[in-house]
Design a protein around this motif. Structure first.
Motif, short mmCIF file in Angstrom:
data_model
loop_
_atom_site.label_atom_id
_atom_site.label_comp_id
_atom_site.label_asym_id
_atom_site.label_seq_id
_atom_site.Cartn_x
_atom_site.Cartn_y
_atom_site.Cartn_z
N ASP A 276 0.82 -1.21 0.00
CA ASP A 276 0.00 0.00 0.00
C ASP A 276 0.85 1.26 0.00
OD1 ASP A 276 -1.98 -2.07 1.70
OD2 ASP A 276 -2.92 -0.82 0.19
N ASP B 283 -3.98 4.50 2.36
CA ASP B 283 -2.82 3.64 2.10
C ASP B 283 -1.78 3.74 3.22
OD1 ASP B 283 -3.43 2.23 -0.25
OD2 ASP B 283 -2.93 3.96 -1.49
N ARG C 285 1.21 -6.39 3.50
CA ARG C 285 0.29 -7.40 2.97
C ARG C 285 0.84 -8.81 3.22
NH1 ARG C 285 -1.19 -4.65 -2.91
NH2 ARG C 285 -2.14 -2.75 -2.07
N ASP D 190 -5.76 -1.80 2.73
CA ASP D 190 -7.00 -1.02 2.70
C ASP D 190 -7.86 -1.48 1.53
OD1 ASP D 190 -5.34 0.29 0.75
OD2 ASP D 190 -6.70 2.00 0.83
N SER E 146 -9.63 -0.70 -1.38
CA SER E 146 -9.88 0.31 -2.41
C SER E 146 -10.54 -0.30 -3.64
CB SER E 146 -8.57 1.01 -2.80
OG SER E 146 -7.59 0.06 -3.16
#
Ligand SMILES: [Mg+2]
Length: 332
Positions: free
Chosen positions: A33, A79, A153, A219, A221
């Motif tokens: 991110d 982010d 992640r 996040d 998105s």
């Protein structure tokens, strides 16, 4: 071969292969991110960039410029939040047609300033260039996170619970309402706000990171159905997501009904909710729920992390498992 033939995510990997030479201070580079840099000291520097493009992200006369300014900063702050950090400094690059109304631009900056004040971030520079066609707004955001609290992640482990903050589907429902102004549904204004001016989960991201209980975070998105696969790819794991557990934004079932879709489809594939998805051992779920309840934000378990050999699954409301495929928004 054209850019559109490659696809958004393979494109990023390809370009990263060209410039991805590592400095020793790069903790996280291309593909998460935000980037995380260790410049010495007790905190890591976070860096991210995102754009709002006329005709792609917004239609000039359909979003108030003040909300667009808020949104420009908010999507970047999301982010930074996904790494467990807080935003600090922003640079804004404006590419503008000469005939753009000055009032519009000043309103945009008022929105930018408001969101910056709310998040504790300052705009400290930028650039202006002439556009041949349309407005392009590009914002680079720096942030910080204490050493040892960075979440990426990667890091999800088989057996972890998959958790999300807040509710899902609201932004997609708000977008549909923009296109169907005649529709009469409850929570209309709240849904429109979710779409136009999302609230990044910065305080929540900090609380999750500071707890040191979570193992990975991203996040939302593009949509949970697509974004959770990024966690699987980076962590090298499988996943099972229960459609019935997805927390729906109030009003989403009404919009789903009117638009001929299942509510969970909006929650899974609608995108732009800017909630946080994170993983943690099941034993930590209650503690995390309590920490976020103190901020007034719900945490909902929506699935579990599997060993990589067990695959990626969506469990439908009737209990039937189907392969989870990325169907969220991509640019190409
Ligand atoms: Mg993101």
């Amino acid at each position: 071969m054209r850019v559109r033939d490659v696809g958004e995510f393979p494109l990023i990997a390809r370009l990263g292969g060209i410039v991805g030479r590592r400095r020793v201070d790069v903790v996280v580079g291309i593909g998460d991110d935000a980037a995380a840099l260790d410049l010495g000291g007790e905190e890591l520097l976070l860096l991210t960039v995102d754009s709002q493009v006329e005709g792609v992200h917004f239609v000039l006369d359909r979003i108030p410029p003040r909300l667009l300014g808020r949104r420009l900063l908010a999507v970047n702050a999301s982010d930074i939040a996904a790494m467990g950090g807080e935003p600090t400094h922003a640079l804004v690059s404006l590419v503008l047609p000469p005939e753009l109304e000055l009032d519009w631009l000043e309103e945009l900056y008022r929105g930018l300033g408001e969101e910056g004040d709310r998040l504790g971030a300052a705009v400290v520079g930028g650039n202006v260039a002439r556009s041949g066609d349309g407005v392009v707004l590009d914002l680079t955001l720096a942030g910080r996170v204490p050493q040892g609290e960075l979440l990426t992640r990667a890091g999800a482990r088989p057996g972890d619970a998959v958790l999300v903050t807040g509710t899902l589907g609201g932004a997609a429902a708000g977008l549909w309402l923009r296109e169907h102004p005649e529709a009469d549904v409850p929570y209309r204004d709240a849904l429109l706000t979710r779409h136009l001016a999302p609230t990044p989960r910065v305080r929540e991201g900090r609380a999750i990171a500071a707890s040191r209980l979570a193992t990975a975070m991203i996040d939302l998105s593009d949509g949970l159905g697509s974004d959770v696969l990024h966690v699987c790819d980076q962590s090298g794991v499988g996943v099972r997501v229960y459609v019935e557990n997805l927390p729906l934004t109030p009003g989403v079932p009404h919009v789903a009904n009117l638009s001929g879709r299942a509510p969970w489809e909006l929650a899974l594939y609608g995108g732009e909710d800017f909630e946080l998805l994170f993983t943690a051992p099941p034993s930590a779920a209650d503690a995390l729920r309590e920490r976020l309840a103190a901020l007034g934000t719900a945490v909902t378990p929506v699935g579990e992390v599997l060993p990589p050999s067990e695959g990626r699954w969506l469990v439908l409301p009737d209990g039937r498992p189907v392969p989870l495929e990325g169907r969220g928004f991509t640019h190409f």
